[in-house]
Scaffold this motif. Structure first.
Motif, PDB file in Angstrom:
ATOM      1  N   UNK A  69       0.830  -1.202   0.000  1.00 23.44           N
ATOM      2  CA  UNK A  69       0.000   0.000   0.000  1.00 23.44           C
ATOM      3  C   UNK A  69       0.867   1.254   0.000  1.00 23.44           C
ATOM      4  N   UNK A  70       1.882   1.275   0.857  1.00 23.93           N
ATOM      5  CA  UNK A  70       2.772   2.426   0.915  1.00 23.93           C
ATOM      6  C   UNK A  70       3.443   2.694  -0.417  1.00 23.93           C
ATOM      7  N   UNK A  71       3.912   1.626  -1.069  1.00 26.64           N
ATOM      8  CA  UNK A  71       4.580   1.769  -2.370  1.00 26.64           C
ATOM      9  C   UNK A  71       3.605   2.269  -3.435  1.00 26.64           C
ATOM     10  N   UNK A  72       2.400   1.704  -3.463  1.00 21.01           N
ATOM     11  CA  UNK A  72       1.401   2.088  -4.466  1.00 21.01           C
ATOM     12  C   UNK A  72       0.990   3.549  -4.306  1.00 21.01           C
ATOM     13  N   UNK A  73       0.717   3.945  -3.077  1.00 20.10           N
ATOM     14  CA  UNK A  73       0.298   5.324  -2.824  1.00 20.10           C
ATOM     15  C   UNK A  73       1.418   6.302  -3.178  1.00 20.10           C
ATOM     16  N   UNK A  74       2.641   5.922  -2.841  1.00 23.44           N
ATOM     17  CA  UNK A  74       3.792   6.792  -3.081  1.00 23.44           C
ATOM     18  C   UNK A  74       4.102   6.922  -4.579  1.00 23.44           C
ATOM     19  N   UNK A  75       4.062   5.811  -5.298  1.00 26.42           N
ATOM     20  CA  UNK A  75       4.452   5.837  -6.717  1.00 26.42           C
ATOM     21  C   UNK A  75       3.317   6.197  -7.666  1.00 26.42           C
ATOM     22  N   UNK A  76       2.092   5.749  -7.343  1.00 27.59           N
ATOM     23  CA  UNK A  76       1.019   5.833  -8.334  1.00 27.59           C
ATOM     24  C   UNK A  76      -0.219   6.586  -7.879  1.00 27.59           C
ATOM     25  N   UNK A  77      -0.315   6.900  -6.598  1.00 22.00           N
ATOM     26  CA  UNK A  77      -1.449   7.676  -6.066  1.00 22.00           C
ATOM     27  C   UNK A  77      -2.802   7.060  -6.424  1.00 22.00           C
TER      28      UNK A  77
END
Length: 206
Positions: A69-77
């Motif tokens: 989740x952290x990676x997705x939110x950070x990279x792709x919003x």
């Protein structure tokens, strides 16, 4: 039309979620994957979605739902709606702190899931009824609440880790681990690390 991606390691669960999504007039499944790693790879390669339904744990996979989740939110919003069987304080806080837009348990009614997807797509917070009750319970008893780091330490204690092993895994000193355990015992009214773990399990924190 709301484009939805499913990420869960159980094919039967994905099939059930697909049936709910495709049964709505305003949403559709555009991709599904059995691991968080595959999901992030798909997004990195240009995959697009309005909402991602993400499980919290993926069997033996290295990347869990909270970290993903952290990676997705950070990279792709992209809004991430966690849909899982795990409803403890530790699980909920980890996902929300990582940036999840919403959190539902897998036994949530069909209408609740569809409503949560629409809310997430609109940028609104979407918490299941059971999750809301747990968070309200934390707010009403603030003196007993454990921080996310304290819950992380306690989860490792419950898994049988020594203080030295916990310190290595969390990249902190043994003294810091002992300090966390002291605070945990004070908040839970316990006198030992094993007692704290047992009490946390009884209260649904772990």
């Amino acid at each position: 039309m709301i484009d939805v991606v499913l990420a869960d390691d159980h094919p039967v669960v994905r099939a059930g979620l697909r049936a709910v999504v495709d049964g709505q007039p305003d949403m559709r499944v555009v991709h599904e994957t059995p691991t968080a790693e595959d999901l992030i790879g798909w997004l990195d390669d240009g995959g697009r979605a309005d909402v991602i339904l993400l499980d919290l744990r993926f069997g033996d996979a290295r990347l869990g739902g909270a970290a993903a989740t952290g990676t997705i939110v950070r990279r792709h919003a992209v809004p991430v709606l966690v849909v899982t069987t795990y409803g403890t304080d530790a699980d909920i806080l980890a996902a929300i702190e990582a940036g999840a837009t919403g959190y539902l348990l897998k036994d949530a009614p069909t209408e609740e899931l569809a409503r949560a997807i629409r809310s997430a797509a609109a940028g609104e917070v979407a918490l299941g009824a059971d999750v809301q009750r747990r968070l309200l319970g934390r707010m009403r008893t603030p003196g007993e609440n454990l921080s996310a780091r304290e819950l992380e330490v306690l989860r490792l204690v419950a898994a049988g880790r020594s203080n030295d092993a916990i310190a290595r895994e969390l990249f902190v000193s043994v003294a810091t681990v002992k300090s966390h355990l002291a605070h945990i015992n004070t908040k839970l009214g316990t006198q030992s690390r094993t007692g704290a773990a047992a009490t946390a399990r009884e209260r649904g924190m772990l």
